[in-house]
Design a protein around this motif. Sequence first.
Motif, PDB file in Angstrom:
ATOM      1  N   CYS A 168       7.659   9.047   5.783  1.00  0.00           N
ATOM      2  CA  CYS A 168       7.201   9.779   4.593  1.00  0.00           C
ATOM      3  C   CYS A 168       6.757   8.817   3.501  1.00  0.00           C
ATOM      4  O   CYS A 168       7.164   7.661   3.458  1.00  0.00           O
ATOM      5  N   ASP A 169       5.910   9.307   2.629  1.00  0.00           N
ATOM      6  CA  ASP A 169       5.288   8.470   1.605  1.00  0.00           C
ATOM      7  C   ASP A 169       5.833   8.837   0.224  1.00  0.00           C
ATOM      8  O   ASP A 169       6.722   9.689   0.110  1.00  0.00           O
ATOM      9  N   PRO A 170       5.366   8.190  -0.818  1.00  0.00           N
ATOM     10  CA  PRO A 170       5.919   8.446  -2.142  1.00  0.00           C
ATOM     11  C   PRO A 170       5.754   9.890  -2.632  1.00  0.00           C
ATOM     12  O   PRO A 170       6.422  10.287  -3.594  1.00  0.00           O
TER      13      PRO A 170
ATOM     14  N   PHE B 297       3.515   0.466  -4.355  1.00  0.00           N
ATOM     15  CA  PHE B 297       2.108   0.484  -3.944  1.00  0.00           C
ATOM     16  C   PHE B 297       1.227  -0.010  -5.086  1.00  0.00           C
ATOM     17  O   PHE B 297       1.407   0.381  -6.239  1.00  0.00           O
TER      18      PHE B 297
ATOM     19  N   LYS C 112      -3.880   3.169  -8.012  1.00  0.00           N
ATOM     20  CA  LYS C 112      -3.385   4.491  -7.630  1.00  0.00           C
ATOM     21  C   LYS C 112      -2.111   4.856  -8.384  1.00  0.00           C
ATOM     22  O   LYS C 112      -1.967   5.976  -8.881  1.00  0.00           O
ATOM     23  N   ILE C 113      -1.175   3.906  -8.475  1.00  0.00           N
ATOM     24  CA  ILE C 113       0.099   4.201  -9.145  1.00  0.00           C
ATOM     25  C   ILE C 113      -0.148   4.612 -10.603  1.00  0.00           C
ATOM     26  O   ILE C 113       0.611   5.410 -11.167  1.00  0.00           O
TER      27      ILE C 113
ATOM     28  N   ASP D  20      -7.093   4.829   5.259  1.00  0.00           N
ATOM     29  CA  ASP D  20      -6.372   5.321   4.081  1.00  0.00           C
ATOM     30  C   ASP D  20      -6.387   4.284   2.954  1.00  0.00           C
ATOM     31  O   ASP D  20      -6.595   4.629   1.790  1.00  0.00           O
TER      32      ASP D  20
ATOM     33  N   TRP E 253      12.640   9.514   7.284  1.00  0.00           N
ATOM     34  CA  TRP E 253      12.432   8.926   5.944  1.00  0.00           C
ATOM     35  C   TRP E 253      11.276   7.920   5.956  1.00  0.00           C
ATOM     36  O   TRP E 253      10.381   7.968   5.115  1.00  0.00           O
TER      37      TRP E 253
ATOM     38  N   GLU F 227       0.822  -1.211   0.000  1.00  0.00           N
ATOM     39  CA  GLU F 227       0.000   0.000   0.000  1.00  0.00           C
ATOM     40  C   GLU F 227       0.864   1.273   0.000  1.00  0.00           C
ATOM     41  O   GLU F 227       2.038   1.240   0.352  1.00  0.00           O
ATOM     42  N   TRP F 228       0.245   2.353  -0.408  1.00  0.00           N
ATOM     43  CA  TRP F 228       0.865   3.692  -0.424  1.00  0.00           C
ATOM     44  C   TRP F 228       1.622   3.979   0.876  1.00  0.00           C
ATOM     45  O   TRP F 228       2.785   4.403   0.862  1.00  0.00           O
ATOM     46  N   GLY F 229       0.985   3.728   2.003  1.00  0.00           N
ATOM     47  CA  GLY F 229       1.583   4.018   3.301  1.00  0.00           C
ATOM     48  C   GLY F 229       2.744   3.094   3.656  1.00  0.00           C
ATOM     49  O   GLY F 229       3.429   3.313   4.645  1.00  0.00           O
TER      50      GLY F 229
ATOM     51  N   ARG G 200       1.264   9.109  10.562  1.00  0.00           N
ATOM     52  CA  ARG G 200       2.366   9.236  11.539  1.00  0.00           C
ATOM     53  C   ARG G 200       2.135  10.380  12.530  1.00  0.00           C
ATOM     54  O   ARG G 200       2.658  10.352  13.642  1.00  0.00           O
TER      55      ARG G 200
ATOM     56  N   CYS H 237       5.133   2.623   1.488  1.00  0.00           N
ATOM     57  CA  CYS H 237       6.214   3.041   0.591  1.00  0.00           C
ATOM     58  C   CYS H 237       6.840   4.345   1.072  1.00  0.00           C
ATOM     59  O   CYS H 237       6.230   5.124   1.791  1.00  0.00           O
ATOM     60  N   ASP H 238       8.070   4.545   0.661  1.00  0.00           N
ATOM     61  CA  ASP H 238       8.857   5.675   1.148  1.00  0.00           C
ATOM     62  C   ASP H 238       9.067   6.703   0.029  1.00  0.00           C
ATOM     63  O   ASP H 238       8.530   6.526  -1.068  1.00  0.00           O
TER      64      ASP H 238
ATOM     65  N   TYR I  53       3.572  10.811   5.851  1.00  0.00           N
ATOM     66  CA  TYR I  53       2.331  10.042   5.728  1.00  0.00           C
ATOM     67  C   TYR I  53       1.487  10.451   6.932  1.00  0.00           C
ATOM     68  O   TYR I  53       1.895  10.261   8.072  1.00  0.00           O
TER      69      TYR I  53
END
Lengths: 145, 145, 145, 145
Positions: free
Chosen positions: C15-17, A73, D46-47, D31, C12, A11-13, C25, A15-16, C22
């Motif tokens: 944080c998200d893409p 994601f 989403k991507i 989310d 880091w 999922e999006w959350g 957090r 990923c960095d 995010y």
Amino acid sequence: MFSNTRTTRIEWGDCDPAGIIYYVRYFEIFDVSTTMLFERAIGMKKIQYLKAYNFLGHPVAETRAKFRVPTRFGDEVRIKTDVVAVGRSSIKLEHRLFLGDAVAAEGSETRVWAVRDPGNPERVKSEPIPAEIAERLRNAPVAGG
Amino acid sequence: MFSNTRTTRIEWGDCDPAGIIYYVRYFEIFDVSTTMLFERAIGMKKIQYLKAYNFLGHPVAETRAKFRVPTRFGDEVRIKTDVVAVGRSSIKLEHRLFLGDAVAAEGSETRVWAVRDPGNPERVKSEPIPAEIAERLRNAPVAGG
Amino acid sequence: MFSNTRTTRIEWGDCDPAGIIYYVRYFEIFDVSTTMLFERAIGMKKIQYLKAYNFLGHPVAETRAKFRVPTRFGDEVRIKTDVVAVGRSSIKLEHRLFLGDAVAAEGSETRVWAVRDPGNPERVKSEPIPAEIAERLRNAPVAGG
Amino acid sequence: MFSNTRTTRIEWGDCDPAGIIYYVRYFEIFDVSTTMLFERAIGMKKIQYLKAYNFLGHPVAETRAKFRVPTRFGDEVRIKTDVVAVGRSSIKLEHRLFLGDAVAAEGSETRVWAVRDPGNPERVKSEPIPAEIAERLRNAPVAGG
């Protein structure tokens, strides 16, 4: 040996800022995979087998992982988890996480069968794995199970 | 080799129903420790050195950890991180997390210097570590630095 | 009313893409801030005051947050937390998270003083806040405290 | 208005030392639920839709939640997510998380359609939601879709 396969989605959350999975999330995925393997082997949910066997859990004593292909994601991944050794009070498991046919990540972990130390409830101690559970972990899953 | 020590605190939300740290959180702690070591060695924040060197990050290719003593919410811990090898495009680091004088957890990780593949921005590829950064990682921190 | 300010750093892995924190957090940050406020007001660590008052915790019954300015990895932020109401068995708190002088995020939460239901240990019930704790939460921190 | 329902499971690592879900995890669940609703409404992952519409995401500007019944590891929960308003550049959604027939948690959130500020790529700005997407979010899902 027992084995289980499950699928999940990155999922999006997870990923960095590089847009790929934050590697720490793989350990959460592996932990859930181990729980699901135990639940299927024992035939109870974790919340139930902790009570039924009056133990605290199966904390990880040691783990390692290799990350081969980044996942993103939206990626649907498949995780195959295998019991590879069942000792007196420890269990070793291996995980392979597939993105399509590629092994994107792999991990192994040694877990101990842990109880509260009766002499000091602040402390955790290991204890022999109950024979019936060791037996179930050593056997292959029943077909269709 | 470069080395850095920092402290942090284990929080309620880091702990699981057994009342001890959920082991996955140790990898977050180690990741922050690596960032802090790099920031101190390079003399810039990560968000700055990613831009300055036009790279994507230093993803983990392989990691392992041993968990020796459980930690709990409220525990103040100290993490010592050491660079142990600097290769052409990879760096190996080791972490020891102390609860008082005891090593509660230890970890090691191999990271690669990663850039976006110019031929395919979806892909990540490794690249030689810039000489000045390799140099800084190989040297001990300046006293009092 | 009691109040506490602390600082932390966005990392880091928070944080998200999109390269920014995010938002989930922020709730972890607020939760730690509440713990720190309670610890300072009560004069004990959470692990100690749970035992001393034989209670289960102060779970959140309701929370809301507004995110005004995105924060990024490496940002040093300051969180000011204020008790705004102390009821019979609930406490309301507000958080403001500053990036420099700007309020980057704000949150509020209502927490209950919770114990295990003696008639059913599976259930959580609320209970009046001990008078001495209510008193401490209603007062301003002692200067320099 | 568009609506989507999904199921998930509360895991061991989502729970805290009180043995119940750490409330912050609910926001991760919400989310993911929003992402799944958008993916189904737009008909892309989403991507993919981030690229197709050249935008940065739909960050949360404001959110609130109420937690009514604690959930525990192993609980299978169902989350129903409803679009409740589609503005020029913002969308409001509501989530209800069911444990059996009980609403265990509910949340609402306002998200903005965000792009990088062309004049300053460090900044995020909101932009009108593309008409076709606004249209899809305002309509009910196609039966069986």
